[in-house]
Enzyme design. Structure first.
Site, PDB file in Angstrom:
ATOM      1  N   TYR A  98       0.809  -1.221   0.000  1.00  0.00           N
ATOM      2  CA  TYR A  98       0.000   0.000   0.000  1.00  0.00           C
ATOM      3  C   TYR A  98       0.845   1.275   0.000  1.00  0.00           C
ATOM      4  CZ  TYR A  98      -4.297  -2.647   0.393  1.00  0.00           C
ATOM      5  OH  TYR A  98      -5.357  -3.493   0.141  1.00  0.00           O
ATOM      6  N   GLU A 140      -8.586  -7.494   4.841  1.00  0.00           N
ATOM      7  CA  GLU A 140      -7.759  -8.565   4.293  1.00  0.00           C
ATOM      8  C   GLU A 140      -7.111  -9.386   5.396  1.00  0.00           C
ATOM      9  OE1 GLU A 140      -5.330  -6.179   1.705  1.00  0.00           O
ATOM     10  OE2 GLU A 140      -7.124  -5.584   0.589  1.00  0.00           O
TER      11      GLU A 140
END
Length: 396
Positions: A98, A140
């Site tokens: 990310y 997740e």
């Protein structure tokens, strides 16, 4: 929740960012892959990059998330986030990716919009990004924990123990884990990731719906994808993988799953979209479901209809089920009112029906509109998309 100051900044700049997103996203991917070519080689779908669909999906998700933060500040768009999180988990995306994405995405935004990206604008959109990213990371993490896997370690070596020819361009594969551990838990409607090594050394990953659940194997079905570019993984599986070969297969993921209960259910598919629906029908038949079931399918013709016999057999096993099949070019004897595109207006749809759709976007849009007209609640219409979700924000 987006801070008040950032909310106003994002509201004011959303038209400019949204209008330029078509330039921003290709530039972002160019920057990302220039620094990390392994991501394109072994993680991202090269076909979706080549045809631009991945760029469209990223643009749609960012715009949809920012719009939701502004228009509904107290409600997180969980349906959209769940879909992305399941796809990320199926690929083994790790939290460390990310910050890399953020850096290249914001470099692309600054390059395209230039002086319009002030420090205040950059800070506001950075807040949007990390609200979305941190929500996905948390979702997740829960998915990995539930599946008993870790980021980057979701694939298990499996032996192909069966291969069936469904149609000229659809094959079903049955696989068993080589490590002897129990099969991973799966819900009807989910998919698995399959990784293959291609001739150029790339290890590409694709997702395929579970098309049934034998007791001792995972079963998924693959259509040989034509087009430009053609499906390199589907062609590899069709041409080079047979019984006895080894594949890397991931744990089942996917947020569009058949809910248990007694309420009526409608399963609508077109083309290879039949695979998750056959998986759902197999579950209903195996569990002795007595609920009302309506199965709808549309295809080019009988020869292209994968699981045509299975559909008839599974519906026959259910005490309150019917099937309705349309063909664009049927063989002689096929009912005239079932020729052409699927039309649900003549089907009685009971109150309280939950619908699941899978197929090309025009098919799903048309079926969804007919279901809404028949009184099915928008919240009770769920859809599965093969490939990047270009329908984000259209309702689910």
């Amino acid at each position: 929740m987006l801070s008040p100051q950032s909310t106003e900044t994002v509201r004011a700049t959303l038209p400019a960012v949204g209008g330029a997103i078509g330039e921003i996203t290709p530039l972002f991917y160019d920057k990302l892959f220039a620094e990390h070519p392994e991501l394109l080689r072994d993680l991202f779908n090269r076909g979706n990059q080549a045809n631009g669909s991945q760029q469209q999906a990223l643009a749609g998700s960012i715009a949809a998330f920012a719009t939701a933060l502004i228009e509904h500040p107290d409600v997180r768009p969980d349906a959209m986030l769940a879909r992305i999180a399941h796809k990320h988990a199926s690929l083994g995306i790790a939290p460390e990716l990310y910050p890399i994405v953020q850096r290249h995405l914001f470099a692309a935004i600054a390059e395209v919009l230039g002086d319009a990206v002030t420090a205040e604008v950059a800070a506001a959109w950075d807040e949007v990004y990390w609200l979305m990213a941190n929500a996905l990371i948390a979702l997740e993490a829960r998915l990995y924990e539930r599946a008993g896997t870790a980021p980057g370690d979701t694939l298990r070596p499996c032996r192909v123990v069966g291969r069936l020819r469904e149609t000229a361009d659809v094959a079903t594969f049955l696989v068993q884990p080589l490590d002897g551990r129990p099969l991973p838990a799966a819900r009807p409607g989910q998919y698995v990731s399959v990784q293959v090594e291609l001739p150029d050394g790339a290890r590409q990953i694709r997702q395929y719906s579970l098309s049934g659940r034998p007791d001792d194997a995972l079963q998924f079905s693959v259509k040989r994808q034509a087009g430009d570019p053609a499906g390199e993984v589907s062609h590899h599986l069709h041409d080079h993988v047979g019984i006895g070969d080894t594949l890397l297969v991931g744990a089942p993921f996917g947020d569009v799953t058949l809910e248990d209960g007694d309420s009526p259910v409608l399963l609508a598919s077109a083309g290879i979209g039949c695979t998750p629906m056959i998986g759902m029908l197999s579950h209903l038949a195996a569990t002795g479901a007595r609920r009302r079931v309506i199965a709808v399918h549309a295809d080019r013709d009988e020869s292209a209809h994968a699981f045509r016999t299975d559909l008839a057999q599974l519906v026959a096993k259910l005490p309150d089920a019917t099937s309705h099949v349309w063909y664009e070019h049927p063989e002689p004897g096929h009912p005239a009112d079932r020729t052409g595109h699927a039309d649900l207006t003549g089907i009685e749809i009971p109150a309280g029906t939950t619908a699941y759709l899978c197929g090309p976007l025009p098919f799903m849009r048309a079926v969804r509109a007919q279901l809404l007209a028949a009184g099915v609640a928008p919240a009770d219409i769920h859809y599965e998309v093969f490939g990047p979700d270009l329908w984000l924000g259209a309702g689910s």
